[in-house]
Design an enzyme around this catalytic site. Sequence first.
Site, PDB file in Angstrom:
ATOM      1  N   CYS A   1      -0.737   2.696  -7.481  1.00 15.47           N
ATOM      2  CA  CYS A   1       0.555   2.021  -7.372  1.00 15.47           C
ATOM      3  C   CYS A   1       1.597   3.013  -6.853  1.00 15.47           C
ATOM      4  CB  CYS A   1       0.985   1.464  -8.721  1.00 15.47           C
ATOM      5  SG  CYS A   1       2.643   0.744  -8.680  1.00 15.47           S
ATOM      6  N   ILE A   2       2.214   2.694  -5.740  1.00 17.87           N
ATOM      7  CA  ILE A   2       3.142   3.620  -5.099  1.00 17.87           C
ATOM      8  C   ILE A   2       4.379   3.881  -5.948  1.00 17.87           C
ATOM      9  CG2 ILE A   2       4.261   1.823  -3.710  1.00 17.87           C
ATOM     10  CD1 ILE A   2       4.436   3.972  -1.447  1.00 17.87           C
TER      11      ILE A   2
END
Length: 132
Positions: A78-79
């Site tokens: 997840c960025i």
Amino acid sequence: MKFSLAVYAAPHSSQSAASALRFARALLAEGHEIYRIFFYCDGVQNANSIAAPPQDETDLTGQWQALQREHSLDLVVCIAAAQRRGVLNQREAERLEKPSANLAEGFELAGLGQLTDAVANSERLVTFGGTQ
């Protein structure tokens, strides 16, 4: 059966990340398919290439990388959670004007849409670790 996994725990905080790795290996050994492994919250630390566990501890990042190479797995980080915890690829490091990148090879940064896609395209989603 097609599975996706969500890993919420850092490699050093509990047995959850190691359990996810063992579960992934068992699935593949039994002939199941893994659509995606999504690392979220503290789980993004599994993709930190500069983490250096003591010699008597397991290098989970390296083991995830080996599993990814062997089975061409989709390891998605997840960025937003990664940025919050200082795990960046080269592009994000440059964009955020940080001195270096540390996303381990074999992992990719992406948004929560990839988790939604994993749920939609898998028969089972199995989660490991809490969502603190």
